[in-house]
Design an enzyme around this catalytic site. Structure first.
Site, PDB file in Angstrom:
ATOM      1  N   HIS A   1      66.600  62.570  17.734  1.00 43.59           N
ATOM      2  CA  HIS A   1      65.863  61.388  18.195  1.00 43.59           C
ATOM      3  C   HIS A   1      66.022  61.216  19.706  1.00 43.59           C
ATOM      4  CE1 HIS A   1      65.784  60.224  13.897  1.00 43.59           C
ATOM      5  NE2 HIS A   1      64.687  59.582  14.246  1.00 43.59           N
ATOM      6  N   HIS A   2      65.206  60.344  20.264  1.00 40.52           N
ATOM      7  CA  HIS A   2      65.223  60.010  21.692  1.00 40.52           C
ATOM      8  C   HIS A   2      66.572  59.422  22.127  1.00 40.52           C
ATOM      9  CE1 HIS A   2      64.717  55.801  20.412  1.00 40.52           C
ATOM     10  NE2 HIS A   2      63.912  56.322  19.478  1.00 40.52           N
TER      11      HIS A   2
ATOM     12  N   ALA B   1      63.831  52.943   5.659  1.00 40.93           N
ATOM     13  CA  ALA B   1      64.342  53.451   6.938  1.00 40.93           C
ATOM     14  C   ALA B   1      63.331  54.376   7.603  1.00 40.93           C
ATOM     15  CB  ALA B   1      65.658  54.183   6.720  1.00 40.93           C
ATOM     16  N   ASN B   2      62.266  54.722   6.867  1.00 34.68           N
ATOM     17  CA  ASN B   2      61.240  55.571   7.473  1.00 34.68           C
ATOM     18  C   ASN B   2      59.900  55.293   6.796  1.00 34.68           C
ATOM     19  OD1 ASN B   2      59.607  57.857   8.307  1.00 34.68           O
ATOM     20  ND2 ASN B   2      61.527  58.687   9.080  1.00 34.68           N
TER      21      ASN B   2
ATOM     22  N   GLY C   1      60.026  45.482  21.274  1.00 33.90           N
ATOM     23  CA  GLY C   1      60.472  46.733  21.891  1.00 33.90           C
ATOM     24  C   GLY C   1      59.394  47.794  21.799  1.00 33.90           C
TER      25      GLY C   1
ATOM     26  N   THR D   1      63.560  47.893  10.631  1.00 36.30           N
ATOM     27  CA  THR D   1      64.792  48.060  11.416  1.00 36.30           C
ATOM     28  C   THR D   1      65.762  48.949  10.648  1.00 36.30           C
ATOM     29  OG1 THR D   1      64.530  45.964  12.555  1.00 36.30           O
ATOM     30  CG2 THR D   1      66.788  46.756  12.315  1.00 36.30           C
TER      31      THR D   1
ATOM     32  N   LYS E   1      67.941  55.676  21.040  1.00 37.80           N
ATOM     33  CA  LYS E   1      68.230  55.260  19.663  1.00 37.80           C
ATOM     34  C   LYS E   1      69.685  54.796  19.557  1.00 37.80           C
ATOM     35  CE  LYS E   1      67.705  56.554  14.818  1.00 37.80           C
ATOM     36  NZ  LYS E   1      67.126  55.255  14.444  1.00 37.80           N
TER      37      LYS E   1
HETATM   38  N1  LIG Z   1      61.671  52.425   9.561  1.00 39.76           N
HETATM   39  C1  LIG Z   1      60.986  53.187  10.439  1.00 39.76           C
HETATM   40  O1  LIG Z   1      60.081  53.959  10.073  1.00 39.76           O
HETATM   41  C2  LIG Z   1      61.333  53.071  11.902  1.00 39.76           C
HETATM   42  C3  LIG Z   1      60.612  53.798  12.865  1.00 39.76           C
HETATM   43  C4  LIG Z   1      60.928  53.603  14.219  1.00 39.76           C
HETATM   44  C5  LIG Z   1      61.946  52.728  14.565  1.00 39.76           C
HETATM   45  N2  LIG Z   1      62.637  52.059  13.605  1.00 39.76           N
HETATM   46  C6  LIG Z   1      63.698  51.112  13.909  1.00 39.76           C
HETATM   47  O2  LIG Z   1      63.100  49.933  14.448  1.00 39.76           O
HETATM   48  C7  LIG Z   1      64.025  49.303  15.335  1.00 39.76           C
HETATM   49  C8  LIG Z   1      63.353  49.065  16.684  1.00 39.76           C
HETATM   50  O3  LIG Z   1      63.002  50.310  17.269  1.00 39.76           O
HETATM   51  P1  LIG Z   1      62.421  50.358  18.761  1.00 39.76           P
HETATM   52  O4  LIG Z   1      62.236  51.798  19.072  1.00 39.76           O
HETATM   53  O5  LIG Z   1      61.282  49.420  18.929  1.00 39.76           O
HETATM   54  O6  LIG Z   1      63.691  49.812  19.594  1.00 39.76           O
HETATM   55  P2  LIG Z   1      63.706  49.009  20.970  1.00 39.76           P
HETATM   56  O7  LIG Z   1      65.107  49.133  21.494  1.00 39.76           O
HETATM   57  O8  LIG Z   1      62.599  49.434  21.855  1.00 39.76           O
HETATM   58  O9  LIG Z   1      63.445  47.466  20.545  1.00 39.76           O
HETATM   59  C9  LIG Z   1      64.430  46.740  19.829  1.00 39.76           C
HETATM   60  C10 LIG Z   1      64.027  45.286  19.632  1.00 39.76           C
HETATM   61  O10 LIG Z   1      65.144  44.612  19.031  1.00 39.76           O
HETATM   62  C11 LIG Z   1      65.617  43.579  19.901  1.00 39.76           C
HETATM   63  N3  LIG Z   1      67.079  43.563  19.935  1.00 39.76           N
HETATM   64  C12 LIG Z   1      67.889  44.537  20.435  1.00 39.76           C
HETATM   65  N4  LIG Z   1      69.183  44.161  20.335  1.00 39.76           N
HETATM   66  C13 LIG Z   1      69.182  42.927  19.764  1.00 39.76           C
HETATM   67  C14 LIG Z   1      70.227  42.026  19.382  1.00 39.76           C
HETATM   68  N5  LIG Z   1      71.509  42.300  19.601  1.00 39.76           N
HETATM   69  N6  LIG Z   1      69.878  40.859  18.791  1.00 39.76           N
HETATM   70  C15 LIG Z   1      68.571  40.585  18.561  1.00 39.76           C
HETATM   71  N7  LIG Z   1      67.546  41.387  18.915  1.00 39.76           N
HETATM   72  C16 LIG Z   1      67.851  42.546  19.506  1.00 39.76           C
HETATM   73  C17 LIG Z   1      65.070  43.951  21.278  1.00 39.76           C
HETATM   74  O11 LIG Z   1      65.000  42.845  22.095  1.00 39.76           O
HETATM   75  C18 LIG Z   1      63.730  44.533  20.926  1.00 39.76           C
HETATM   76  O12 LIG Z   1      62.799  43.492  20.675  1.00 39.76           O
HETATM   77  C19 LIG Z   1      65.249  50.227  15.388  1.00 39.76           C
HETATM   78  O13 LIG Z   1      66.204  49.783  14.437  1.00 39.76           O
HETATM   79  C20 LIG Z   1      64.681  51.581  14.962  1.00 39.76           C
HETATM   80  O14 LIG Z   1      65.657  52.448  14.433  1.00 39.76           O
HETATM   81  C21 LIG Z   1      62.349  52.219  12.289  1.00 39.76           C
END
Ligand SMILES: NC(=O)c1ccc[n+]([C@@H]2O[C@H](COP(=O)([O-])OP(=O)(O)OC[C@H]3O[C@@H](n4cnc5c(N)ncnc54)[C@H](O)[C@@H]3O)[C@@H](O)[C@H]2O)c1
Length: 244
Positions: free
Chosen positions: A132-133, A100-101, A9, A76, A136
């Site tokens: 957030h966007h 988480a961050n 993603g 995630t 999310k």
């Molecule tokens: N910890 C951190 O610092 C931090 C920072 C940014 C984002 N995140 C988290 O990372 C994750 C991904 O963020 P993103 O912006 O790339 O999101 P995104 O929606 O662009 O990508 C999500 C990814 O997960 C997959 N996915 C979605 N639903 C699914 C399902 N039901 N089963 C299996 N795979 C699935 C998608 O295919 C994609 O590859 C989110 O949970 C977000 O909150 C964490």
């Protein structure tokens, strides 16, 4: 260090671009779970799997950690308490950095917010606002939940998620989630007292912040024994602190 990215993603792409520009780390591939791909498809000799995907992929990750003992960086968000327990079990088999961050600023903000709560909590009301966007999925953000835990260390406040109607403020922390546009991430902890307000705010201007933190965490994880770690461990902030 050879890394596999779980999740193709927005974050997966930002992370792959950053890895390609960074010395000493190579991206073996990026896995899209919704296409049926698994880490094992390309991770034969991976040192670390970096997960930016969805909680639905946890069982697949736990299975991989059990079989290969490969290090994991789990970024995630939105895991249930039961799923967090699975992550804890997983970390008995392999090193796992879970946060988480992954930003340095938020890691330090958690400590400062805890200290401010200890100093002001008896006479100030505490509210948390996160932005957030509009794509999310989880609300409030995992970071807002961490901030709530940090300011509510002795669990003396109830947590209230948004407010509507006739609801007089009680002994509580209000948590508010704003969603819109392309906001990469913003968190405020607001301490409101008699005729004065103190606000602690962190804003992210680009998703690169999280990718950089995840790469730092990956380097850390690859040198550790099995166990559960967070960004305080990665940044070596746990020493000499009362807040973490
Ligand atoms: N910890 C951190 O610092 C931090 C920072 C940014 C984002 N995140 C988290 O990372 C994750 C991904 O963020 P993103 O912006 O790339 O999101 P995104 O929606 O662009 O990508 C999500 C990814 O997960 C997959 N996915 C979605 N639903 C699914 C399902 N039901 N089963 C299996 N795979 C699935 C998608 O295919 C994609 O590859 C989110 O949970 C977000 O909150 C964490």
């Amino acid at each position: 260090m050879k890394a596999v990215i779980l999740g193709a993603g927005a974050m997966g792409h930002v992370l792959r671009d950053m890895i390609n520009e960074t010395e000493g780390i190579e991206c073996l591939g990026m896995i899209e779970p919704l296409n049926g791909e698994k880490p094992g498809d390309i991770a034969e000799d991976a040192d670390v799997v970096i997960d930016f995907s969805n909680p639905e992929n946890l069982a697949m990750m736990a299975d991989f950690a059990e079989k290969r003992k490969t290090a994991f960086v789990i970024a995630t968000t939105g895991f249930s308490p039961e799923q967090v327990h699975v992550i804890e079990e997983m970390s008995k088999k392999a090193p796992v950095v879970y946060a988480a961050n992954f930003s340095l600023g938020i890691t330090v903000m958690l400590k400062v917010a805890a200290d401010l709560s200890k100093a002001l909590g008896d006479s100030f009301d505490i509210e948390i606002i996160e932005k957030h966007h509009n794509k999310k999925l989880d609300s409030p953000s995992g970071t807002a939940k961490m901030l709530a835990r940090a300011v509510n260390h002795d669990e003396k406040y109830e947590q209230v998620y948004g407010r509507e109607g006739n609801c007089k403020r009680g002994n509580e922390i209000g948590i508010h989630a704003i969603r819109g546009g392309t906001i990469a991430g913003g968190h405020t902890v607001l301490f409101a007292g008699q005729d004065e307000v103190l606000e602690l705010t962190h804003m992210v201007n680009s998703k690169k912040v999280f990718a950089a933190g995840a790469i730092k965490a990956a380097r850390f994880a690859c040198e550790k024994e099995a166990g559960l770690y967070d960004m305080n461990d990665v940044l070596n902030l746990r020493k000499n602190s009362s807040a973490v």
